[in-house]
Scaffold this motif. Structure first.
Motif, PDB file in Angstrom:
ATOM      1  N   TYR A  55       0.843  -1.188   0.000  1.00 46.24           N
ATOM      2  CA  TYR A  55       0.000   0.000   0.000  1.00 46.24           C
ATOM      3  C   TYR A  55       0.880   1.240   0.000  1.00 46.24           C
ATOM      4  CZ  TYR A  55       0.860  -0.320   5.084  1.00 46.24           C
ATOM      5  OH  TYR A  55       1.431  -0.429   6.320  1.00 46.24           O
ATOM      6  N   LYS A  56       0.292   2.377  -0.278  1.00 46.52           N
ATOM      7  CA  LYS A  56       1.021   3.634  -0.343  1.00 46.52           C
ATOM      8  C   LYS A  56       0.951   4.366   0.992  1.00 46.52           C
ATOM      9  CE  LYS A  56       2.299   3.978  -4.790  1.00 46.52           C
ATOM     10  NZ  LYS A  56       3.702   4.194  -5.226  1.00 46.52           N
ATOM     11  N   LEU A  57       2.064   4.952   1.382  1.00 44.07           N
ATOM     12  CA  LEU A  57       2.119   5.816   2.553  1.00 44.07           C
ATOM     13  C   LEU A  57       3.046   6.976   2.236  1.00 44.07           C
ATOM     14  CD1 LEU A  57       1.380   6.311   5.544  1.00 44.07           C
ATOM     15  CD2 LEU A  57       3.418   5.004   6.155  1.00 44.07           C
ATOM     16  N   ASP A  58       2.500   8.147   2.205  1.00 43.91           N
ATOM     17  CA  ASP A  58       3.275   9.348   1.870  1.00 43.91           C
ATOM     18  C   ASP A  58       4.041   9.172   0.562  1.00 43.91           C
ATOM     19  OD1 ASP A  58       2.365  10.535   4.222  1.00 43.91           O
ATOM     20  OD2 ASP A  58       4.090   9.817   5.382  1.00 43.91           O
ATOM     21  N   GLY A  59       3.398   8.521  -0.403  1.00 40.97           N
ATOM     22  CA  GLY A  59       3.976   8.342  -1.726  1.00 40.97           C
ATOM     23  C   GLY A  59       4.926   7.168  -1.855  1.00 40.97           C
ATOM     24  N   THR A 109      -4.080  -9.693  12.158  1.00 40.63           N
ATOM     25  CA  THR A 109      -2.891  -8.911  12.484  1.00 40.63           C
ATOM     26  C   THR A 109      -2.194  -8.415  11.231  1.00 40.63           C
ATOM     27  OG1 THR A 109      -1.458 -10.881  12.551  1.00 40.63           O
ATOM     28  CG2 THR A 109      -2.527 -10.226  14.615  1.00 40.63           C
ATOM     29  N   ILE A 110      -1.415  -7.353  11.403  1.00 39.17           N
ATOM     30  CA  ILE A 110      -0.601  -6.816  10.306  1.00 39.17           C
ATOM     31  C   ILE A 110       0.750  -6.395  10.855  1.00 39.17           C
ATOM     32  CG2 ILE A 110      -1.596  -4.500  10.613  1.00 39.17           C
ATOM     33  CD1 ILE A 110      -1.075  -4.031   7.595  1.00 39.17           C
ATOM     34  N   THR A 111       1.795  -6.665  10.090  1.00 42.99           N
ATOM     35  CA  THR A 111       3.121  -6.131  10.373  1.00 42.99           C
ATOM     36  C   THR A 111       3.746  -5.709   9.054  1.00 42.99           C
ATOM     37  OG1 THR A 111       5.251  -6.533  11.447  1.00 42.99           O
ATOM     38  CG2 THR A 111       4.219  -8.427  10.334  1.00 42.99           C
ATOM     39  N   ALA A 112       4.379  -4.543   9.043  1.00 43.17           N
ATOM     40  CA  ALA A 112       4.912  -3.970   7.803  1.00 43.17           C
ATOM     41  C   ALA A 112       6.363  -3.554   7.987  1.00 43.17           C
ATOM     42  CB  ALA A 112       4.085  -2.747   7.387  1.00 43.17           C
ATOM     43  N   ASP A 113       7.117  -3.617   6.903  1.00 41.17           N
ATOM     44  CA  ASP A 113       8.467  -3.058   6.921  1.00 41.17           C
ATOM     45  C   ASP A 113       8.376  -1.541   6.999  1.00 41.17           C
ATOM     46  OD1 ASP A 113       9.719  -5.508   6.749  1.00 41.17           O
ATOM     47  OD2 ASP A 113       9.920  -5.442   4.565  1.00 41.17           O
ATOM     48  N   ALA A 114       9.210  -0.956   7.830  1.00 39.52           N
ATOM     49  CA  ALA A 114       9.239   0.501   7.948  1.00 39.52           C
ATOM     50  C   ALA A 114       9.606   1.136   6.610  1.00 39.52           C
ATOM     51  CB  ALA A 114      10.248   0.909   9.014  1.00 39.52           C
ATOM     52  N   ALA A 115       9.105   2.329   6.370  1.00 38.97           N
ATOM     53  CA  ALA A 115       9.501   3.087   5.182  1.00 38.97           C
ATOM     54  C   ALA A 115      11.018   3.264   5.185  1.00 38.97           C
ATOM     55  CB  ALA A 115       8.815   4.445   5.181  1.00 38.97           C
ATOM     56  N   TYR A 116      11.609   3.187   4.011  1.00 41.68           N
ATOM     57  CA  TYR A 116      13.052   3.300   3.805  1.00 41.68           C
ATOM     58  C   TYR A 116      13.811   2.057   4.268  1.00 41.68           C
ATOM     59  CZ  TYR A 116      11.868   8.216   3.189  1.00 41.68           C
ATOM     60  OH  TYR A 116      11.282   9.390   2.761  1.00 41.68           O
ATOM     61  N   SER A 120      10.142  -2.191   1.848  1.00 43.96           N
ATOM     62  CA  SER A 120       9.381  -0.972   1.587  1.00 43.96           C
ATOM     63  C   SER A 120      10.238   0.034   0.831  1.00 43.96           C
ATOM     64  CB  SER A 120       8.892  -0.361   2.901  1.00 43.96           C
ATOM     65  OG  SER A 120       7.904  -1.178   3.502  1.00 43.96           O
ATOM     66  N   GLY A 121       9.583   1.006   0.183  1.00 43.49           N
ATOM     67  CA  GLY A 121      10.275   1.992  -0.623  1.00 43.49           C
ATOM     68  C   GLY A 121      10.891   3.105   0.199  1.00 43.49           C
ATOM     69  N   GLU A 135       4.881   7.362  11.812  1.00 46.34           N
ATOM     70  CA  GLU A 135       3.938   7.420  10.694  1.00 46.34           C
ATOM     71  C   GLU A 135       3.684   6.034  10.115  1.00 46.34           C
ATOM     72  OE1 GLU A 135       1.348   9.156   7.811  1.00 46.34           O
ATOM     73  OE2 GLU A 135       2.057   9.714   9.819  1.00 46.34           O
ATOM     74  N   ASP A 136       4.700   5.151  10.131  1.00 50.10           N
ATOM     75  CA  ASP A 136       4.504   3.762   9.695  1.00 50.10           C
ATOM     76  C   ASP A 136       3.384   3.095  10.481  1.00 50.10           C
ATOM     77  OD1 ASP A 136       6.609   3.766   7.826  1.00 50.10           O
ATOM     78  OD2 ASP A 136       8.076   3.231   9.367  1.00 50.10           O
ATOM     79  N   ILE A 137       3.343   3.355  11.784  1.00 51.33           N
ATOM     80  CA  ILE A 137       2.325   2.744  12.648  1.00 51.33           C
ATOM     81  C   ILE A 137       0.948   3.321  12.327  1.00 51.33           C
ATOM     82  CG2 ILE A 137       1.561   2.548  15.047  1.00 51.33           C
ATOM     83  CD1 ILE A 137       4.609   2.510  15.779  1.00 51.33           C
ATOM     84  N   HIS A 138       0.868   4.642  12.161  1.00 45.40           N
ATOM     85  CA  HIS A 138      -0.405   5.240  11.730  1.00 45.40           C
ATOM     86  C   HIS A 138      -0.835   4.655  10.388  1.00 45.40           C
ATOM     87  CE1 HIS A 138      -0.084   8.011  14.998  1.00 45.40           C
ATOM     88  NE2 HIS A 138       0.809   8.817  14.442  1.00 45.40           N
ATOM     89  N   GLY A 139       0.144   4.454   9.494  1.00 47.04           N
ATOM     90  CA  GLY A 139      -0.166   3.935   8.164  1.00 47.04           C
ATOM     91  C   GLY A 139      -0.676   2.500   8.195  1.00 47.04           C
ATOM     92  N   MET A 140      -0.115   1.675   9.077  1.00 46.58           N
ATOM     93  CA  MET A 140      -0.640   0.317   9.213  1.00 46.58           C
ATOM     94  C   MET A 140      -2.085   0.355   9.688  1.00 46.58           C
ATOM     95  SD  MET A 140       2.309  -2.291  10.653  1.00 46.58           S
ATOM     96  CE  MET A 140       3.186  -1.211  11.784  1.00 46.58           C
ATOM     97  N   ALA A 141      -2.370   1.267  10.608  1.00 46.82           N
ATOM     98  CA  ALA A 141      -3.752   1.403  11.087  1.00 46.82           C
ATOM     99  C   ALA A 141      -4.668   1.869   9.965  1.00 46.82           C
ATOM    100  CB  ALA A 141      -3.807   2.380  12.265  1.00 46.82           C
ATOM    101  N   ASP A 142      -4.188   2.809   9.144  1.00 45.16           N
ATOM    102  CA  ASP A 142      -4.985   3.282   8.005  1.00 45.16           C
ATOM    103  C   ASP A 142      -5.369   2.119   7.096  1.00 45.16           C
ATOM    104  OD1 ASP A 142      -4.590   5.888   8.897  1.00 45.16           O
ATOM    105  OD2 ASP A 142      -2.965   6.303   7.478  1.00 45.16           O
ATOM    106  N   PHE A 143      -4.350   1.336   6.716  1.00 44.17           N
ATOM    107  CA  PHE A 143      -4.583   0.259   5.759  1.00 44.17           C
ATOM    108  C   PHE A 143      -5.460  -0.838   6.348  1.00 44.17           C
ATOM    109  CE2 PHE A 143      -3.539  -3.916   4.074  1.00 44.17           C
ATOM    110  CZ  PHE A 143      -3.798  -3.740   2.720  1.00 44.17           C
TER     111      PHE A 143
END
Length: 351
Positions: A55-59, A109-116, A120-121, A135-143
């Motif tokens: 998914y996209k987060l801040d581009g 549950t969800i776990t994501a690689d941090a931006a950068y 992740s990009g 912001e990564d944590i807010h973004g996981m909640a968004d998605f």
């Protein structure tokens, strides 16, 4: 309330030497490159399944794994937990282990690689700024809030190691999280500023100057400088002062290694890290809070400090796992089982 969770039996599976350590969880043998014991190897109907997503987060493109509980039905509503990974870690390691174990208890549950970082990009690679991690944590909640079957009114947050510190920061203002838990919390700002166990107080200004110089060079188009990337021999690792570092090298470089995982971070990141503290404004957390750490962890002082400062919630508990060090809460079955039992009890009550 403060309590201690005592072992049923003493567990002796400790890394006594780094020489000759074999792969305990080889990502190469797993189709999802999961690097933990007991990891899912295939999706089977009626079982806990894993779903790689982007998914996209801040581009930026964010790479994540969603775990669905057994007999998942997209038309039903499930309590859901966001899991934030440690510093240097990726979603395929301990964060994935805890995400899978909680899915086995009926959570989505969800776990994501941090931006950068990880898959992740973001460029340059391995930027490690608190604002991004939060912001990564807010973004996981968004998605995940838009994912089929998620009950947005029963959203919990679990942060492990550095992800624990950033989870405390994120939960201060993000009230979508109804309860917050940490395992082996690591206050990245305090450690980058003061050194581990506050051992580098006399070099703060020197390291700030190095970070400033690195940013100036980076901004001018020069080489990106990195910190934390030490190529140590087993003998050198064995002589390191702290358990966290000795066992951390074994975990990340040997027993649970993953090619997307690295200790290094841009030196310029220290400009942000060294002015950050996970406990700043922690009184804004009014949600239920559970903090878990090993009784023998040399990082325990950070959990105890944060717990004492979290005065905004009346529903808080500190659980120490008897005999466990910081890294052992990542993989030692007995200690992981105890942590998962505590998390299941806590989220069952608060979500």
């Amino acid at each position: 309330m403060k309590s201690k969770f005592i072992n049923a039996a003493l567990f002796s599976a400790i890394i006594s030497t780094l020489s000759g350590v074999t792969m305990a969880a080889d990502y190469k043998q797993n189709p999802f490159t999961l690097a933990y014991d007991g990891a899912i190897t295939e999706n089977v109907k009626g079982k806990v399944n894993i779903h790689p997503v982007k998914y996209k987060l801040d581009g930026l493109d964010i790479s994540a794994n969603v775990y669905t509980p057994a007999n998942y039905d997209s038309h039903k509503k499930y309590p859901t937990i966001v899991v934030a990974h440690p510093n240097g870690g990726v979603k395929e390691q301990v964060a994935g282990l805890y995400a899978q174990r909680l899915a086995e208890q009926g959570y989505l549950t969800i776990t994501a690689d941090a931006a950068y970082q990880g898959a992740s990009g973001g460029m340059p690679r391995n930027v490690d700024k608190p604002s991004h991690r939060i912001e990564d944590i807010h973004g996981m909640a968004d998605f995940i809030s838009q994912y089929a079957g998620v009950d947005g009114q029963r959203l919990g947050l679990l942060g492990i190691c550095g992800g624990g510190g950033y989870s405390l920061a994120a939960a201060q203002t993000d009230k979508r999280f109804k309860s917050i838990a940490t395992v082996s919390m690591f206050n990245s700002g305090r450690v980058r500023r003061n050194g581990y166990v506050d051992s580098e107080l006399d070099t703060i200004q020197k390291r700030l100057q190095q970070a400033s110089t690195a940013r100036a060079q980076e901004t001018a188009g020069g080489e990106v400088l990195y910190s934390g990337d030490a190529n140590l021999t087993d003998e050198q690792i064995a002589k390191l002062q702290f358990d966290l570092y000795r066992q951390g090298y074994a975990y990340y470089w040997k027993t649970h290694a993953h090619p997307n995982s690295t200790f290094k971070y841009t030196t310029s990141s220290l400009l942000d890290l060294m002015r950050f503290d996970a406990t700043n404004q922690i009184e804004l957390i009014q949600q239920p809070l559970l903090m878990i750490a090993g009784s023998k962890a040399d990082s325990l002082y950070m959990t105890e400090d944060a717990f004492a400062k979290a005065v905004g919630t009346t529903d808080k508990e500190l659980v120490t796992i008897e005999g466990a060090t910081h890294i052992e809460t990542y993989w030692v079955p007995n200690y992981v089982n105890q942590a998962v039992d505590q998390l299941t009890r806590f989220f069952g009550r608060t979500l």
